[in-house]
Design an enzyme around this catalytic site. Structure first.
Site, mmCIF file in Angstrom:
data_model
loop_
_atom_site.group_PDB
_atom_site.id
_atom_site.type_symbol
_atom_site.label_atom_id
_atom_site.label_comp_id
_atom_site.label_asym_id
_atom_site.label_seq_id
_atom_site.Cartn_x
_atom_site.Cartn_y
_atom_site.Cartn_z
ATOM 1 N N CYS A 137 0.875 -1.174 0.000
ATOM 2 C CA CYS A 137 0.000 0.000 0.000
ATOM 3 C C CYS A 137 0.911 1.222 0.000
ATOM 4 O O CYS A 137 2.095 1.107 -0.323
ATOM 5 C CB CYS A 137 -0.979 -0.021 1.178
ATOM 6 S SG CYS A 137 -0.259 0.036 2.822
ATOM 7 N N HIS B 252 13.905 -15.067 12.038
ATOM 8 C CA HIS B 252 13.514 -15.067 13.454
ATOM 9 C C HIS B 252 12.002 -15.103 13.682
ATOM 10 O O HIS B 252 11.553 -15.671 14.668
ATOM 11 C CB HIS B 252 14.078 -13.819 14.153
ATOM 12 C CG HIS B 252 15.573 -13.831 14.266
ATOM 13 N ND1 HIS B 252 16.269 -12.922 15.013
ATOM 14 C CD2 HIS B 252 16.512 -14.647 13.713
ATOM 15 C CE1 HIS B 252 17.575 -13.175 14.924
ATOM 16 N NE2 HIS B 252 17.746 -14.211 14.134
ATOM 17 N N HIS C 265 13.445 -19.453 18.240
ATOM 18 C CA HIS C 265 12.527 -18.523 17.572
ATOM 19 C C HIS C 265 11.131 -19.129 17.446
ATOM 20 O O HIS C 265 10.132 -18.422 17.521
ATOM 21 C CB HIS C 265 13.081 -18.117 16.202
ATOM 22 C CG HIS C 265 14.432 -17.491 16.294
ATOM 23 N ND1 HIS C 265 14.642 -16.310 16.958
ATOM 24 C CD2 HIS C 265 15.640 -17.900 15.842
ATOM 25 C CE1 HIS C 265 15.934 -16.001 16.891
ATOM 26 N NE2 HIS C 265 16.564 -16.951 16.222
HETATM 27 C C1 RB5 Z 1 -4.168 5.147 0.565
HETATM 28 O O1 RB5 Z 1 -4.206 6.507 0.302
HETATM 29 C C2 RB5 Z 1 -3.251 4.884 1.740
HETATM 30 O O2 RB5 Z 1 -3.849 5.315 2.917
HETATM 31 C C3 RB5 Z 1 -2.924 3.405 1.827
HETATM 32 O O3 RB5 Z 1 -2.299 3.000 0.650
HETATM 33 C C4 RB5 Z 1 -1.976 2.966 2.921
HETATM 34 O O4 RB5 Z 1 -0.816 3.739 2.935
HETATM 35 C C5 RB5 Z 1 -2.557 2.816 4.243
HETATM 36 O O5 RB5 Z 1 -1.872 2.461 5.218
#
Ligand code: RB5
Length: 144
Positions: free
Chosen positions: A68, A101, A136
């Site tokens: 993300c 780990h 671990h």
């Molecule tokens: C999207 O704008 C953004 O919030 C998402 O990709 C991410 O970074 C969330 O943690």
């Protein structure tokens, strides 16, 4: 790492790196499933995180990679799911250590945080490092 099955997913904020990760997996002949998102349109990262985690828990993928904007939202969502050990990595040392780990089964990356070449080096290190077990495993059992 050639016989690993990897489930890959991203939201819109990680879409470009998901495509780059898929190209990388193809170049290494690693089997993968693309769990979306499939366009640059805005979408909700928890939905994609759940899909990738379910693929791992069903045994249909050995590991997952989620991307993300920061990697953080994906990791927060994924780590709510029992059996998932998600690690946000921004360096190769952490990528190696979290496999050795923590037996990390999910790698999270932030497209808005690190460059693409580093992201792919992290993927490479994370995929090729084995879990060390031993003390671990005891610690992971405590978490579970
Ligand atoms: C999207 O704008 C953004 O919030 C998402 O990709 C991410 O970074 C969330 O943690």
């Amino acid at each position: 790492m050639g016989n690993l099955k990897v489930a890959v997913g991203s939201d819109h904020g990680g879409f470009e790196y998901k495509e780059a990760v898929i190209d990388f997996l193809k170049s290494k002949n690693i089997e993968y499933t693309d769990m979306g998102t499939y366009t640059q349109d805005s979408c909700d990262y928890p939905v994609i995180a759940k899909k990738v985690c379910e693929k791992i828990l069903a045994g249909e993928a050995d590991r997952g990679i989620l991307i993300c904007g920061t990697g953080i939202g994906m990791s927060i969502a994924a780590n709510k799911i029992k059996g998932i050990r998600a690690s946000v990595c921004g360096d190769t040392f952490s990528a190696r250590a979290t496999r050795a780990h923590n037996n990390s089964n999910l790698l999270c990356l932030g497209q808005r945080v690190i460059g693409e070449s580093l992201a792919l080096d992290i993927v490479d290190m994370w995929l090729k490092t084995d879990f060390e077990g031993g003390r671990h495993q005891r610690r992971i059992d405590m978490i579970e």
